[in-house]
Write a protein that holds these residues in place. Structure first.
Motif, short mmCIF file in Angstrom:
data_model
loop_
_atom_site.label_atom_id
_atom_site.label_comp_id
_atom_site.label_asym_id
_atom_site.label_seq_id
_atom_site.Cartn_x
_atom_site.Cartn_y
_atom_site.Cartn_z
N GLU A 11 3.41 -6.94 0.93
CA GLU A 11 3.74 -7.94 -0.09
C GLU A 11 3.42 -9.36 0.34
OE1 GLU A 11 7.02 -7.48 -2.52
OE2 GLU A 11 7.31 -5.34 -2.16
N CYS A 51 -2.41 1.40 3.62
CA CYS A 51 -1.54 0.52 2.83
C CYS A 51 -2.15 0.25 1.47
CB CYS A 51 -1.29 -0.79 3.58
SG CYS A 51 -2.56 -2.03 3.35
N VAL A 59 -6.85 -0.54 3.80
CA VAL A 59 -6.36 -0.90 2.46
C VAL A 59 -6.99 0.06 1.45
CG1 VAL A 59 -6.19 -2.69 0.71
CG2 VAL A 59 -6.05 -3.31 3.13
N LEU A 95 -4.19 -13.40 -3.38
CA LEU A 95 -4.78 -12.09 -3.12
C LEU A 95 -6.30 -12.16 -3.22
CD1 LEU A 95 -4.36 -9.02 -2.66
CD2 LEU A 95 -4.40 -8.78 -5.14
N GLU A 103 0.53 -11.75 3.26
CA GLU A 103 -0.45 -11.67 4.35
C GLU A 103 0.25 -11.58 5.70
OE1 GLU A 103 -4.66 -13.61 5.91
OE2 GLU A 103 -3.62 -14.51 4.19
N LEU A 144 0.88 -8.05 6.37
CA LEU A 144 -0.39 -7.45 6.76
C LEU A 144 -0.69 -7.73 8.23
CD1 LEU A 144 -2.99 -5.98 5.74
CD2 LEU A 144 -3.88 -8.23 5.13
N ILE A 192 1.99 -10.28 -3.77
CA ILE A 192 1.10 -11.38 -3.36
C ILE A 192 0.58 -12.05 -4.63
CG2 ILE A 192 -0.97 -11.98 -2.06
CD1 ILE A 192 -0.65 -9.31 -0.56
N LEU A 237 -1.89 -3.15 -1.36
CA LEU A 237 -1.48 -4.54 -1.47
C LEU A 237 -0.78 -4.74 -2.82
CD1 LEU A 237 -4.69 -6.31 -0.11
CD2 LEU A 237 -2.62 -5.65 1.15
N HIS A 296 3.43 -0.55 1.26
CA HIS A 296 3.14 -1.49 0.18
C HIS A 296 3.38 -2.90 0.73
CE1 HIS A 296 4.41 1.96 -2.76
NE2 HIS A 296 3.19 2.12 -2.30
N LEU A 347 -4.33 -1.01 -4.68
CA LEU A 347 -3.38 -2.02 -5.11
C LEU A 347 -2.11 -1.38 -5.63
CD1 LEU A 347 -5.84 -4.39 -7.01
CD2 LEU A 347 -5.03 -4.60 -4.65
N LEU A 373 -10.35 -8.86 4.50
CA LEU A 373 -9.63 -7.68 4.96
C LEU A 373 -10.17 -7.16 6.29
CD1 LEU A 373 -9.07 -5.69 1.64
CD2 LEU A 373 -7.48 -7.19 2.85
#
Length: 405
Positions: free
Chosen positions: A114, A135, A181, A166, A116, A119, A161, A137, A112, A184, A173
């Protein structure tokens, strides 16, 4: 509820000051079986181990939950100590490169993310290891939320985020080719007691996820709807889980393309535990009575943290071996406080008791979640409480964490 006969037997056998957590694994197993049997098959039930991460608790839940939600490297290792393969979802706002590297090594299946930066970090690590990492987001949305004890989103917090950021990230992405991804994550509040409002909130989560997927040409497979289901500590109306599960089943039919995940902690484990602590003194101060306990917020911080008087029962003890007077009160209000050198060490304030005597034992109920596990154990270096487990209607003889004495 926890086996009251075994609690009474335990208290009767103690010859020194009583201070213990008792967790009823039979109650826990029965509760999670009932809970998951009501959920639609479209919903995966994770247990959020931050509520209570004892290995005996995790082992009792392992056959009945889809997986475990964790928020630190230490929690990942606790789960992997009981199972090498059970699904793990890794949340938390502060994931470091060290944690993410170790998580990849320990086969964490879902992250999960949280920010960028998280990421980017995970994408780089996955690239170095030639992995494609799944994952979700985590979103901090701008829509309104129902009232709850804690609110982690819908306002300025460190979680998730920001919705505006977001929406700027979703078209990019493809810049992170080693991250898949899948959807959510919405975990916006804690301890909501209104099942109807909770269903409404989940519906809004799913509507929002579907709208954004269409807007940006994305295919979501999963929406994590968080936990946040409440437990009553003050005699409020309990969360209507059967109604919630029924409405969730209907809602899932409207979104057959989405798999849902939920990550309850408190609602799963709160009722399986009690905290026992002996009254060591009773005193009158400025016209108010205080009972000093052999324990306090260093063992059980939840009441102080949430500023409530925690529910309890009194187990009277008739034996008094000393030649001096045994302090007691009858039909009055009294504050139950701990042994720490701070006036904030209060577990219940100005609560009415029919009778209370020194050496009686206070049994705080609903202490199986966020009790021992959120407390500052070593402040003032008092002894830790015993932690005992009930299984098959008796105390475990070879518990995973602690052995009954």
């Amino acid at each position: 509820m926890v086996n009251s006969k075994l609690i009474g037997d335990y208290i009767a056998e103690q010859h020194s000051e009583v201070c213990a957590f008792i967790y009823d694994l039979d109650q826990l197993s029965a509760h999670i079986r009932t809970m998951t049997s009501r959920l639609p098959k479209q919903v995966d039930c994770y247990y959020a181990i931050k509520a209570n991460s004892d290995s005996a608790i995790l082992r009792a839940l392992l056959p009945h939950v889809y997986g475990f939600e964790v928020a630190s490297m230490g929690e990942i290792e606790k789960v992997r100590a009981i199972s090498q393969n059970v699904p793990i979802a890794f949340g938390g706002p502060g994931k470091t490169i060290t944690e993410l590297t170790r998580a990849l090594t320990l086969n964490v299946q879902l992250y999960h993310l949280e920010s960028e930066l998280q990421l980017a970090r995970l994408n780089q690590l996955a690239k170095e290891q030639n992995q494609l990492v799944r994952c979700l987001l985590r979103v901090n949305p701008y829509f309104d939320l129902p009232s709850a004890t804690l609110q982690m989103a819908g306002q300025a917090t460190q979680f998730g985020i920001d919705e505006r950021e977001l929406l700027a990230l979703l078209p990019r992405l493809g810049d992170y080719p080693n991250i898949q991804v899948e959807g959510l994550h919405f975990h916006c509040l804690s301890n909501n007691l209104d099942a109807v409002k909770h269903v409404t909130l989940v519906r809004h989560y799913l509507q929002t996820a579907s709208t954004w997927a269409a807007q940006f040409g994305l295919t979501w497979t999963t929406v994590n709807i968080g936990g946040g289901i409440g437990v009553t500590y003050q005699g409020e109306t309990e969360f209507d889980f059967p109604l919630y599960a029924e409405q969730l089943t209907l809602l899932c039919r409207d979104y057959p393309q989405l798999h849902l995940a939920t990550e309850c902690g408190r609602y799963i484990s709160a009722d399986c535990g009690v905290y026992l602590t002996e009254v060591t003194d009773i005193k009158l101060s400025h016209n108010e009575y205080f009972a000093v306990l052999r324990g306090g917020t260093h063992h059980f911080r939840l009441p102080s943290s949430w500023q409530h008087s925690h529910p309890f029962k009194i187990y009277p003890r008739e034996t008094w071996h000393y030649p001096f007077t045994r302090p007691s009160v009858t039909d009055t209000a009294i504050t139950l406080c701990g042994e720490l050198c701070t006036p904030k060490d209060v577990l219940a304030k100005n609560v009415h008791v029919a009778q209370l005597k020194v050496a009686d034992v206070i049994v705080f109920q609903k202490a199986g979640a966020y009790g021992w596990h959120i407390s500052h154990h070593d402040f003032l270096s008092h002894p830790h409480p015993q932690r005992l487990y009930i299984k098959e209607n008796q105390f475990m003889k070879n518990g995973d964490d602690h052995v009954a004495q």
